[in-house]
Design an enzyme around this catalytic site. Structure first.
Site, PDB file in Angstrom:
ATOM      1  N   TYR A   1     -53.327  16.802  81.008  1.00 17.75           N
ATOM      2  CA  TYR A   1     -52.307  16.257  80.101  1.00 17.75           C
ATOM      3  C   TYR A   1     -52.176  17.158  78.867  1.00 17.75           C
ATOM      4  O   TYR A   1     -51.073  17.523  78.472  1.00 17.75           O
ATOM      5  CB  TYR A   1     -52.658  14.822  79.684  1.00 17.75           C
TER       6      TYR A   1
ATOM      7  N   HIS B   1     -48.917  19.645  77.694  1.00 13.34           N
ATOM      8  CA  HIS B   1     -48.242  19.449  76.414  1.00 13.34           C
ATOM      9  C   HIS B   1     -48.361  20.652  75.484  1.00 13.34           C
ATOM     10  O   HIS B   1     -47.715  20.692  74.441  1.00 13.34           O
ATOM     11  CB  HIS B   1     -48.724  18.154  75.745  1.00 13.34           C
TER      12      HIS B   1
ATOM     13  N   TYR C   1     -42.058  13.702  66.221  1.00 11.06           N
ATOM     14  CA  TYR C   1     -42.677  13.094  67.399  1.00 11.06           C
ATOM     15  C   TYR C   1     -44.087  13.656  67.567  1.00 11.06           C
ATOM     16  O   TYR C   1     -44.276  14.866  67.628  1.00 11.06           O
ATOM     17  CB  TYR C   1     -41.813  13.407  68.613  1.00 11.06           C
TER      18      TYR C   1
ATOM     19  N   TRP D   1     -38.916  16.368  83.524  1.00  8.80           N
ATOM     20  CA  TRP D   1     -40.200  16.244  82.823  1.00  8.80           C
ATOM     21  C   TRP D   1     -40.978  15.027  83.332  1.00  8.80           C
ATOM     22  O   TRP D   1     -42.180  15.111  83.571  1.00  8.80           O
ATOM     23  CB  TRP D   1     -39.977  16.158  81.317  1.00  8.80           C
TER      24      TRP D   1
END
Length: 103
Positions: free
Chosen positions: A18, A22, A41, A75
């Protein structure tokens, strides 16, 4: 601009994957987020728990617009193997009420 937090979960054993994904978010996905009005964000991780913070005028409209966006669909498919899923997308829990903010 309103502030929102939502929760997600990474599947156990995929925490490092993960993080890796990212570090290289698809440029077209970053553009899509901005196109629907999302800014500031951030995603925080604690084990498999993911805490996402963002700012946007209308969270529900932005999510609806994002759901239709081709870059987001790519995505989400790319991330689907490492995120807990619900109803064909990542399981997200919106925290609806902000009770304190210090600027």
């Amino acid at each position: 601009m309103a502030r929102y937090i939502f929760l997600m979960n990474c599947k156990p054993g995929f925490e490092e994957e993960y993080k890796k994904r990212h570090k290289a978010v698809h440029p077209e996905m970053l553009k899509a987020l901005k196109e629907v009005g999302i800014s500031n964000y951030s995603i925080f991780m604690d084990g498999t728990k993911l805490y996402a913070y963002l700012e946007v005028d209308d969270f529900h409209r932005a999510m609806a617009d994002l759901e239709k966006h081709p870059a987001n669909r790519r995505w989400q498919k790319f991330m689907s193997d490492i995120l807990e899923q619900e109803n064909g997308g990542p399981k997200m829990t919106l925290i609806p009420e902000e009770v304190f903010h210090l600027d």
